[in-house]
Scaffold this active site. Structure first.
Site, short mmCIF file in Angstrom:
data_model
loop_
_atom_site.label_atom_id
_atom_site.label_comp_id
_atom_site.label_asym_id
_atom_site.label_seq_id
_atom_site.Cartn_x
_atom_site.Cartn_y
_atom_site.Cartn_z
N LYS A 1 0.80 -1.23 0.00
CA LYS A 1 0.00 0.00 0.00
C LYS A 1 0.84 1.28 0.00
CE LYS A 1 -3.96 -2.32 2.04
NZ LYS A 1 -4.91 -2.45 3.16
N ASP B 1 -9.33 2.18 3.04
CA ASP B 1 -9.20 1.38 4.25
C ASP B 1 -9.71 2.11 5.49
OD1 ASP B 1 -8.10 -0.95 3.21
OD2 ASP B 1 -6.03 -0.27 3.45
N GLY C 1 0.85 -0.55 14.21
CA GLY C 1 1.24 -0.82 12.82
C GLY C 1 1.07 0.43 11.98
#
Lengths: 268, 268
Positions: free
Chosen positions: B78, B115, B139
């Site tokens: 990504k 997302d 993350g």
């Protein structure tokens, strides 16, 4: 109209690419997918339109796609694809073209061509066994060269190659004359007298405004005119031949008779 | 079991690629294809497993495939995919990642990330509106950064970023702190006291032998533990959190709430 069963695509599906240019006319996914779906085989064939100048980098990139297990190749990439395989069958090297590439467990790629065998089997099934006949293949490109090899293997009496590109024509003529002495002739323009079967293996007829690949007027009354173009099913060439009362043979049987070969080659 | 309807692939089908590594876990084709088939939309989403070192040449090659109209991107591509687009939305540039790239009529490529929006909408629908809460995203990769942006847009009181890579963490922290002053904190290890929601946005949990991305023992009893991993649906993290009596939120809603965004973005 009932829709035939189609593959269910997921992250575990084995992906196969079908490279061509143009791409809208391809029929292989429509023929293969119901077979795969009925068998429960988790695989899909994805058409990809790639221009001739891009086919080498695109194939190199597709080789890096780990879940892509093979590539089918159609017009105009069949000759270029031979150079992209690590190995090819004898008939493919003789034809100078391939239409299927497979990833091996060791990561190398093997190639074969099924066009010729598919074409001859379709012709025989239609009642036109070419054994002992004088057959002309117009178009010495990827499909034409593969068909020429298969016709020679099917024991035609004479295989006449026609192509407007003298260099391409002579390269193929020499290779075939070495392998099949005394049966191969060549010409840059159609010489149709005395032929029993003439095959259009050029892309002419894919587009509605294409000229005829050859005139049907010079052919004997018993001659068969075959076309390898599948879309449209009745090309202008076949219409002209039918109008003269000649027997005609369309493109679809060549593909239909290759489906089992694809399934075997790709272990599907 | 009834198989939901699947697209019928032909030479006219619009092709979309889904790039990830690993690929077996992806769920988008299984969710999108029945929608496309029911609508009669002639399009297909093809999973492709591409290693991080290959994603740039593969995307460049896919841009040469004329009937390939867009690319979805999942772990771990990504962030890299942002650099492969000619333009991206403000939220994608802020997140430093994209998960969708679209070919424009002029041949250039536009990108966006769905997302974060999908995650927040799924969380809200599950009854966990993050507005005014203290939320930690573990993350700072492609998905985590997009989720962090969307949580800040959804007016969380504090957004705590956690990543074991200090450089990646600090780059994202600075960019978000500039855009959302006074609400962004960062740490290289999980500091879980006082949090209302913790989100695993690492890939830990995709593989059965992965360690937990963070211990659930330090969380308050009212905390919600969310995971963005979709396969398995119940990750070891969610199982551990549930075992402690904490509320859990799985990965699937994030994707399910992106489907309409994909359909809009790709004009499907």
């Amino acid at each position: 109209m009932t829709v035939p069963p189609q593959p269910t695509i997921s992250g575990t599906t084995r992906v196969y690419a079908l490279l061509g240019d143009p791409i809208a006319q391809v029929r292989a996914p429509g023929l293969l997918h119901p077979v795969l779906a009925r068998r429960g085989t988790d695989a899909v064939l994805v058409p990809m339109q790639v221009a001739p100048g891009d086919v080498t980098p695109v194939v190199h990139a597709l080789r890096q796609v780990a879940n892509l297990h093979g590539i089918l190749v159609t017009v105009p990439h069949k000759a270029a694809a031979l150079a992209l395989a690590d190995r090819a069958t004898a008939r493919a090297r003789l034809a100078g073209s391939v239409n299927a590439l497979r990833r091996e467990p060791d990561g190398t790629w093997s190639a074969d061509t099924f066009d010729g065998d598919g074409f001859v089997r379709g012709l025989v099934e239609a009642g036109h066994d070419p054994k002992g006949l004088r057959v002309c293949v117009v178009g010495a490109g990827g499909a034409g060269s593969a068909i020429a090899v298969a016709l020679l293997d099917a024991e035609v009496a004479e295989l006449r190659l026609v192509d407007t590109d003298p260099s391409r024509l002579d390269t193929l003529r020499r290779r075939l004359a070495d392998a099949y002495p005394g049966r191969v002739t060549a010409a840059t323009g159609p010489q149709l007298a005395g032929l029993d079967v003439v095959v259009n293996a050029t892309p002419l007829g894919l587009r509605p405004d294409d000229p005829l690949p050859f005139p049907v007027t010079g052919l004997p009354a018993h001659a068969v005119v075959a076309d390898i173009i599948m879309q449209p099913a009745e090309t202008a060439l076949l219409r002209a031949a039918g109008g003269r009362g000649l027997a005609t043979h369309p493109g679809e049987p060549m593909l239909a008779h290759q489906l089992d070969s694809y399934l075997d080659f790709f272990d599907l």
